[in-house]
Design a protein around this motif. Structure first.
Motif, PDB file in Angstrom:
ATOM      1  N   ARG A  42      49.443  55.878  74.871  1.00  0.00           N
ATOM      2  CA  ARG A  42      49.811  55.852  73.452  1.00  0.00           C
ATOM      3  C   ARG A  42      50.092  54.441  72.946  1.00  0.00           C
ATOM      4  O   ARG A  42      49.727  54.081  71.832  1.00  0.00           O
ATOM      5  CB  ARG A  42      51.043  56.732  73.203  1.00  0.00           C
ATOM      6  CG  ARG A  42      50.819  58.210  73.477  1.00  0.00           C
ATOM      7  CD  ARG A  42      52.099  59.003  73.245  1.00  0.00           C
ATOM      8  NE  ARG A  42      51.973  60.379  73.679  1.00  0.00           N
ATOM      9  CZ  ARG A  42      51.451  61.349  72.953  1.00  0.00           C
ATOM     10  NH1 ARG A  42      51.024  61.064  71.733  1.00  0.00           N
ATOM     11  NH2 ARG A  42      51.375  62.575  73.420  1.00  0.00           N
ATOM     12  N   GLU A  43      50.748  53.626  73.755  1.00  0.00           N
ATOM     13  CA  GLU A  43      51.134  52.290  73.311  1.00  0.00           C
ATOM     14  C   GLU A  43      49.943  51.346  73.189  1.00  0.00           C
ATOM     15  O   GLU A  43      49.935  50.450  72.350  1.00  0.00           O
ATOM     16  CB  GLU A  43      52.176  51.700  74.264  1.00  0.00           C
ATOM     17  CG  GLU A  43      53.504  52.450  74.251  1.00  0.00           C
ATOM     18  CD  GLU A  43      54.538  51.772  75.119  1.00  0.00           C
ATOM     19  OE1 GLU A  43      54.229  50.686  75.676  1.00  0.00           O
ATOM     20  OE2 GLU A  43      55.658  52.308  75.254  1.00  0.00           O
ATOM     21  N   THR A  98      46.309  52.636  70.265  1.00  0.00           N
ATOM     22  CA  THR A  98      46.776  52.969  68.930  1.00  0.00           C
ATOM     23  C   THR A  98      45.596  53.063  67.963  1.00  0.00           C
ATOM     24  O   THR A  98      44.496  52.588  68.255  1.00  0.00           O
ATOM     25  CB  THR A  98      47.752  51.902  68.416  1.00  0.00           C
ATOM     26  OG1 THR A  98      47.090  50.629  68.415  1.00  0.00           O
ATOM     27  CG2 THR A  98      48.982  51.820  69.307  1.00  0.00           C
ATOM     28  N   TYR A  99      45.825  53.647  66.815  1.00  0.00           N
ATOM     29  CA  TYR A  99      44.753  53.865  65.844  1.00  0.00           C
ATOM     30  C   TYR A  99      44.094  52.556  65.418  1.00  0.00           C
ATOM     31  O   TYR A  99      42.864  52.482  65.296  1.00  0.00           O
ATOM     32  CB  TYR A  99      45.316  54.586  64.619  1.00  0.00           C
ATOM     33  CG  TYR A  99      44.292  54.819  63.525  1.00  0.00           C
ATOM     34  CD1 TYR A  99      43.435  55.920  63.570  1.00  0.00           C
ATOM     35  CD2 TYR A  99      44.171  53.929  62.464  1.00  0.00           C
ATOM     36  CE1 TYR A  99      42.495  56.137  62.579  1.00  0.00           C
ATOM     37  CE2 TYR A  99      43.223  54.134  61.467  1.00  0.00           C
ATOM     38  CZ  TYR A  99      42.394  55.232  61.528  1.00  0.00           C
ATOM     39  OH  TYR A  99      41.455  55.432  60.553  1.00  0.00           O
TER      40      TYR A  99
END
Length: 283
Positions: free
Chosen positions: A170-171, A174-175
């Motif tokens: 997740r870290e 990212t988008y």
């Protein structure tokens, strides 16, 4: 740019090589780095060039080192300039079991390599190992790569794999720094999804047809710089979206030149036909 995938067989290695070749045509200097400890895909794709570079190095009393052959502190890996002009750092020249190389040695080697070479190239593409082990994760790390392209086939299992990968990292994924690139899609299927995919962080899908499969079976890239094809246009559109203004001027110039070169034989044929028709009228 890190080329990643949730599972093997997505075609990311060949796309990495294709991106490098296309950018070279635009006058950009690019470097490809094989960090795939599992398959050494880029190294095997350009096996002949890698072996030739090894022979040249030994003829000069120099032992060549690949990314996994050195800890990065003693010396930088040996660079291979491929036949198409793109530079490559192989995973290994000795074809050792790169999966057994300690993680810390790999990490140090890649870090030092990027530190010394990043200013010498317009673009660096890292071909990461598929999956989410520590070697793959480090290549996707924000301290290593600016952006990550997750290459995936279009099927439920691949889609689930992409979401799992994004969830685990997740870290880093990212988008703002992560793209999804759908590869190996049927040409008719690509067009119907293109408009939909533009609303998300997706790159232009890459179509595969019989000619693309044949090219890869012969260890050749499927792009056609002389006459163009659907695959080449898709690669161009993908890079246009990914790299934006950094290649806008060069891309416009190249497409104009290609358009003229493709049109010229047709114009010549048209003139010849007109001359033949005029001769018939005279008869």
């Amino acid at each position: 740019y890190c080329m990643a995938s949730a599972k093997g067989g997505s075609g990311k290695t060949v796309l990495t090589a294709t991106f490098g070749a296309f950018l070279l045509k635009l006058g950009k200097k690019g470097l490809l780095i094989d960090t795939d400890a599992g398959t050494n895909g880029l190294t095997l794709l350009f096996f002949k060039e890698v072996m030739l570079q090894s022979e040249i190095a030994y003829s000069k009393k120099r032992k060549p080192f690949g990314l996994f052959d050195t800890d990065g502190m003693k010396r930088l890996p040996e660079i291979v300039t491929l036949n198409n002009g793109v530079d490559l750092i192989p995973a290994s020249y000795e074809f050792i079991n790169t999966g057994d190389v300690p993680y810390e040695s790999f990490k140090m080697s890649l870090s030092i390599t990027l530190h010394h070479l990043k200013e010498k190239y317009d673009f660096i593409f890292i071909d990461a190992q598929s999956g989410s082990d520590e070697v793959a994760c480090y290549s996707m790390n924000r301290e290593v790569s600016n952006e990550v392209i997750i290459v995936s086939e279009y099927d439920p299992m691949s889609a689930a794999g992409v979401e799992r990968l994004k969830g685990l990292l997740r870290e880093d994924l990212t988008y703002v720094r992560t793209w999804v690139l759908l590869n190996k899609m049927l040409p008719d299927f690509v067009q119907s999804f293109s408009d939909f995919l533009e609303v998300d962080k997706y790159l232009n899908p890459i179509p595969w047809d019989a000619e693309v499969v044949k090219a890869y079976a012969r260890r050749k890239l499927a792009i056609d710089f002389d006459n163009g094809n659907e695959h080449t246009l898709a690669i161009m559109q993908t890079l246009k979206t990914l790299l934006g203004e950094t290649i806008a001027v060069e891309l416009e110039k190249w497409t104009s030149e290609q358009s003229a070169s493709i049109k010229q034989p047709i114009e010549n044929q048209y003139i010849d036909t007109e001359n033949e028709l005029e001769a018939l009228y005279q008869e």
